[in-house]
Design a protein around this motif. Structure first.
Motif, PDB file in Angstrom:
ATOM      1  N   LEU A   1     -10.970  15.429   4.064  1.00  0.00           N
ATOM      2  CA  LEU A   1     -11.455  15.659   2.694  1.00  0.00           C
ATOM      3  C   LEU A   1     -12.351  16.891   2.632  1.00  0.00           C
ATOM      4  N   GLU A   2     -13.088  17.134   3.716  1.00  0.00           N
ATOM      5  CA  GLU A   2     -13.899  18.346   3.774  1.00  0.00           C
ATOM      6  C   GLU A   2     -12.986  19.573   3.828  1.00  0.00           C
ATOM      7  N   GLY A   3     -11.855  19.420   4.515  1.00  0.00           N
ATOM      8  CA  GLY A   3     -10.865  20.506   4.525  1.00  0.00           C
ATOM      9  C   GLY A   3     -10.463  20.863   3.102  1.00  0.00           C
ATOM     10  N   HIS A   4     -10.110  19.836   2.303  1.00  0.00           N
ATOM     11  CA  HIS A   4      -9.751  20.092   0.901  1.00  0.00           C
ATOM     12  C   HIS A   4     -10.956  20.678   0.145  1.00  0.00           C
ATOM     13  N   ALA A   5     -12.139  20.104   0.384  1.00  0.00           N
ATOM     14  CA  ALA A   5     -13.328  20.474  -0.397  1.00  0.00           C
ATOM     15  C   ALA A   5     -13.749  21.925  -0.167  1.00  0.00           C
ATOM     16  N   LEU A   6     -13.553  22.422   1.059  1.00  0.00           N
ATOM     17  CA  LEU A   6     -13.968  23.793   1.369  1.00  0.00           C
ATOM     18  C   LEU A   6     -12.828  24.796   1.244  1.00  0.00           C
ATOM     19  N   SER A   7     -11.582  24.293   1.094  1.00  0.00           N
ATOM     20  CA  SER A   7     -10.421  25.198   1.048  1.00  0.00           C
ATOM     21  C   SER A   7     -10.551  26.300  -0.009  1.00  0.00           C
ATOM     22  N   PRO A   8     -11.165  26.025  -1.181  1.00  0.00           N
ATOM     23  CA  PRO A   8     -11.269  27.102  -2.169  1.00  0.00           C
ATOM     24  C   PRO A   8     -12.083  28.291  -1.657  1.00  0.00           C
ATOM     25  N   ARG A   9     -13.005  28.052  -0.718  1.00  0.00           N
ATOM     26  CA  ARG A   9     -13.831  29.154  -0.202  1.00  0.00           C
ATOM     27  C   ARG A   9     -13.072  30.069   0.757  1.00  0.00           C
ATOM     28  N   LEU A  10     -11.945  29.555   1.300  1.00  0.00           N
ATOM     29  CA  LEU A  10     -11.117  30.407   2.152  1.00  0.00           C
ATOM     30  C   LEU A  10     -10.456  31.500   1.309  1.00  0.00           C
ATOM     31  N   ALA A  11     -10.011  31.104   0.118  1.00  0.00           N
ATOM     32  CA  ALA A  11      -9.290  32.055  -0.734  1.00  0.00           C
ATOM     33  C   ALA A  11     -10.236  32.848  -1.636  1.00  0.00           C
ATOM     34  N   ASP A  12     -11.402  32.326  -1.918  1.00  0.00           N
ATOM     35  CA  ASP A  12     -12.308  32.915  -2.914  1.00  0.00           C
ATOM     36  C   ASP A  12     -13.647  33.222  -2.242  1.00  0.00           C
ATOM     37  N   ALA A  13     -13.780  34.475  -1.771  1.00  0.00           N
ATOM     38  CA  ALA A  13     -14.981  34.856  -1.010  1.00  0.00           C
ATOM     39  C   ALA A  13     -16.238  34.778  -1.875  1.00  0.00           C
ATOM     40  N   GLY A  14     -16.061  34.843  -3.193  1.00  0.00           N
ATOM     41  CA  GLY A  14     -17.232  34.829  -4.083  1.00  0.00           C
ATOM     42  C   GLY A  14     -17.686  33.424  -4.459  1.00  0.00           C
ATOM     43  N   LEU A  15     -17.001  32.412  -3.939  1.00  0.00           N
ATOM     44  CA  LEU A  15     -17.341  31.041  -4.329  1.00  0.00           C
ATOM     45  C   LEU A  15     -18.549  30.537  -3.525  1.00  0.00           C
ATOM     46  N   ALA A  16     -19.701  30.505  -4.209  1.00  0.00           N
ATOM     47  CA  ALA A  16     -20.940  30.096  -3.541  1.00  0.00           C
ATOM     48  C   ALA A  16     -21.260  28.640  -3.865  1.00  0.00           C
ATOM     49  N   PHE A  17     -22.084  28.005  -3.041  1.00  0.00           N
ATOM     50  CA  PHE A  17     -22.594  26.662  -3.324  1.00  0.00           C
ATOM     51  C   PHE A  17     -23.716  26.787  -4.352  1.00  0.00           C
ATOM     52  N   PRO A  18     -23.999  25.798  -5.170  1.00  0.00           N
ATOM     53  CA  PRO A  18     -23.238  24.564  -5.302  1.00  0.00           C
ATOM     54  C   PRO A  18     -22.064  24.749  -6.268  1.00  0.00           C
ATOM     55  N   TYR A  19     -21.048  23.872  -6.139  1.00  0.00           N
ATOM     56  CA  TYR A  19     -19.990  23.846  -7.148  1.00  0.00           C
ATOM     57  C   TYR A  19     -19.576  22.413  -7.436  1.00  0.00           C
ATOM     58  N   LEU A  20     -19.010  22.241  -8.626  1.00  0.00           N
ATOM     59  CA  LEU A  20     -18.508  20.931  -9.027  1.00  0.00           C
ATOM     60  C   LEU A  20     -17.050  20.882  -8.626  1.00  0.00           C
ATOM     61  N   LEU A  21     -16.672  19.877  -7.832  1.00  0.00           N
ATOM     62  CA  LEU A  21     -15.319  19.821  -7.273  1.00  0.00           C
ATOM     63  C   LEU A  21     -14.564  18.609  -7.770  1.00  0.00           C
ATOM     64  N   LEU A  22     -13.387  18.862  -8.331  1.00  0.00           N
ATOM     65  CA  LEU A  22     -12.458  17.779  -8.631  1.00  0.00           C
ATOM     66  C   LEU A  22     -11.465  17.749  -7.476  1.00  0.00           C
ATOM     67  N   LEU A  23     -11.523  16.680  -6.679  1.00  0.00           N
ATOM     68  CA  LEU A  23     -10.645  16.544  -5.510  1.00  0.00           C
ATOM     69  C   LEU A  23      -9.559  15.540  -5.860  1.00  0.00           C
ATOM     70  N   VAL A  24      -8.355  16.037  -6.062  1.00  0.00           N
ATOM     71  CA  VAL A  24      -7.261  15.175  -6.527  1.00  0.00           C
ATOM     72  C   VAL A  24      -6.074  15.286  -5.581  1.00  0.00           C
TER      73      VAL A  24
END
Ligand code: KG4
Ligand code: ZN
Length: 348
Positions: free
Chosen positions: A117-140
């Motif tokens: 689940l952490e893999g899914h949760a952090l995956s957006p940061r692999l593609a989006d270098a500008g994605l900083a913490f904190p963020y609201l995540l919908l994990l579906v």
């Protein structure tokens, strides 16, 4: 000081995809391979754990060899080995984790035990270098439907989860009822394009509820009744189901935002995040709430090993390595403090 990016080999085997990837800390996917077991499980209409574990065991070692060859590398070039250590189907998880332990020993590099689940949760940061913490995540995904506040690596606050089915599961069941086969998400999405989203009256479970959670069991039963009534076309049912699902998602996000306040970014991840209509609705929700919207490319949404290697890249600098006797975990909530909710799934 050595500023060379680190290279992590990632292994994913928690469900029905066997996957291996090499990812560097500078956000480059150096090589990746993925083998779906769709054909093996299709006759049973769902994933059979024993068949999955055997297929992972057969495919994983040659796939690791092939991924290293694709990147023109050897184990000597790898700085750490990351594997999904749970949650998921335990036989498959053990195949991946034990392989990773052997590789870590052989290459004298650290082992990283990754929560899928952490893999899914952090995956957006692999593609989006500008994605900083904190963020609201919908994990579906096929096993989960959660809203999380991601405050940092390893810092997840679960705000909502499902009290019965996950959304991916509801897509898969709807597909089965409509005779579309497995996995159902992409098939329902395709058919929905030809249908009228307001043709079939379907419920929006939990909409407006003071509780934060999701529920999709009632929606699934209503789809069954609509199919059995013979009054609607499959395309109208698919489109109306998808529309009901979207309204459930945005309503629950509204609830979450009203409790935690908005974050700079709204992020969606997991297999269901591959759905274009859902992505569009979430993008609109984000715009209405003055949030940025980030969604990984489709290949990073469904199960893959690049997200596991990337979670390893995020954890490696923190020194968060695992001992060689790390146990595979069939259940492994991202937020250990969150209250256990009836019906929440263990599959990832
Ligand atoms: O994340 P994932 O690959 O595996 C799990 O960890 O569960 O998610 C798989 C789920 C399946 O239920 C599949 O039907 C759903 O994601 N899915 C979709 C789409 N693509 C995959 N659901 C809706 N629309 C899609 N395009
Ligand atoms: Zn997954």
């Amino acid at each position: 000081m050595d500023t060379r990016p680190s290279i992590v080999l990632g292994i994913e085997s928690s469900c029905d995809e066997t996957a291996v990837a090499l990812v560097s800390t500078d956000r480059t996917i150096l090589a990746e391979r993925i083998a779906s077991q769709e054909a093996e499980h299709a006759p049973y209409g769902g994933v059979v754990p024993e068949i999955a574990a055997r297929a992972h065991a057969e495919r994983l070692a040659p796939m690791i060899e092939a991924v290293l060859a694709d990147a023109d590398m050897t184990l000597d070039d790898v700085d750490a080995i990351a594997a999904t250590a749970g949650p998921g189907l335990i036989g498959g998880v053990m195949v991946g984790l034990v392989s990773a332990k052997a590789l870590a020993m052989a290459s004298e590099t650290p082992l990283l035990a990754i929560n899928h689940l952490e893999g899914h949760a952090l995956s957006p940061r692999l593609a989006d270098a500008g994605l900083a913490f904190p963020y609201l995540l919908l994990l579906v995904s096929g096993g989960h439907c959660q809203i999380l506040k991601v405050e940092g690596v390893g810092r997840y606050r679960r705000l909502a989860t499902t009290i019965d089915d996950a959304l991916g599961e509801a897509f898969d069941k709807t597909a089965k009822l409509l005779g579309l086969g497995y996995p159902g998400g992409p098939a329902v999405e395709r058919l929905a394009l030809e249908g009228n989203p307001s043709a079939v009256p379907l419920p929006r479970p939990m909409k407006g509820s003071k509780e934060p959670h999701f529920s999709f069991a009632g929606l699934k039963s209503a789809v069954l009744r609509a199919v059995e009534s013979g009054e609607h076309t499959p395309a109208d049912i698919a489109a109306s189901f998808q529309q009901a699902a979207i309204e459930c998602l945005t309503d629950r996000l509204e609830h979450a935002v009203s409790f935690v306040g908005s974050t700079p970014t709204l992020v969606v991840a997991g297999g269901v995040a591959a759905n274009q209509q859902i992505r569009g609705a979430l993008e609109q929700f984000a715009a209405e709430h003055e949030m940025r919207f980030s969604a990984p490319p489709l290949a990073l949404c469904t199960d893959n090993a690049a997200m596991i290697a990337w979670a390893g890249c995020e954890r490696l600098p923190l020194g968060d390595t695992a001992p060689l006797d790390f146990k595979a975990r069939p259940r492994w909530p991202l937020d250990s403090e969150a209250e256990r909710v009836r019906g929440a799934g263990v599959k990832a």
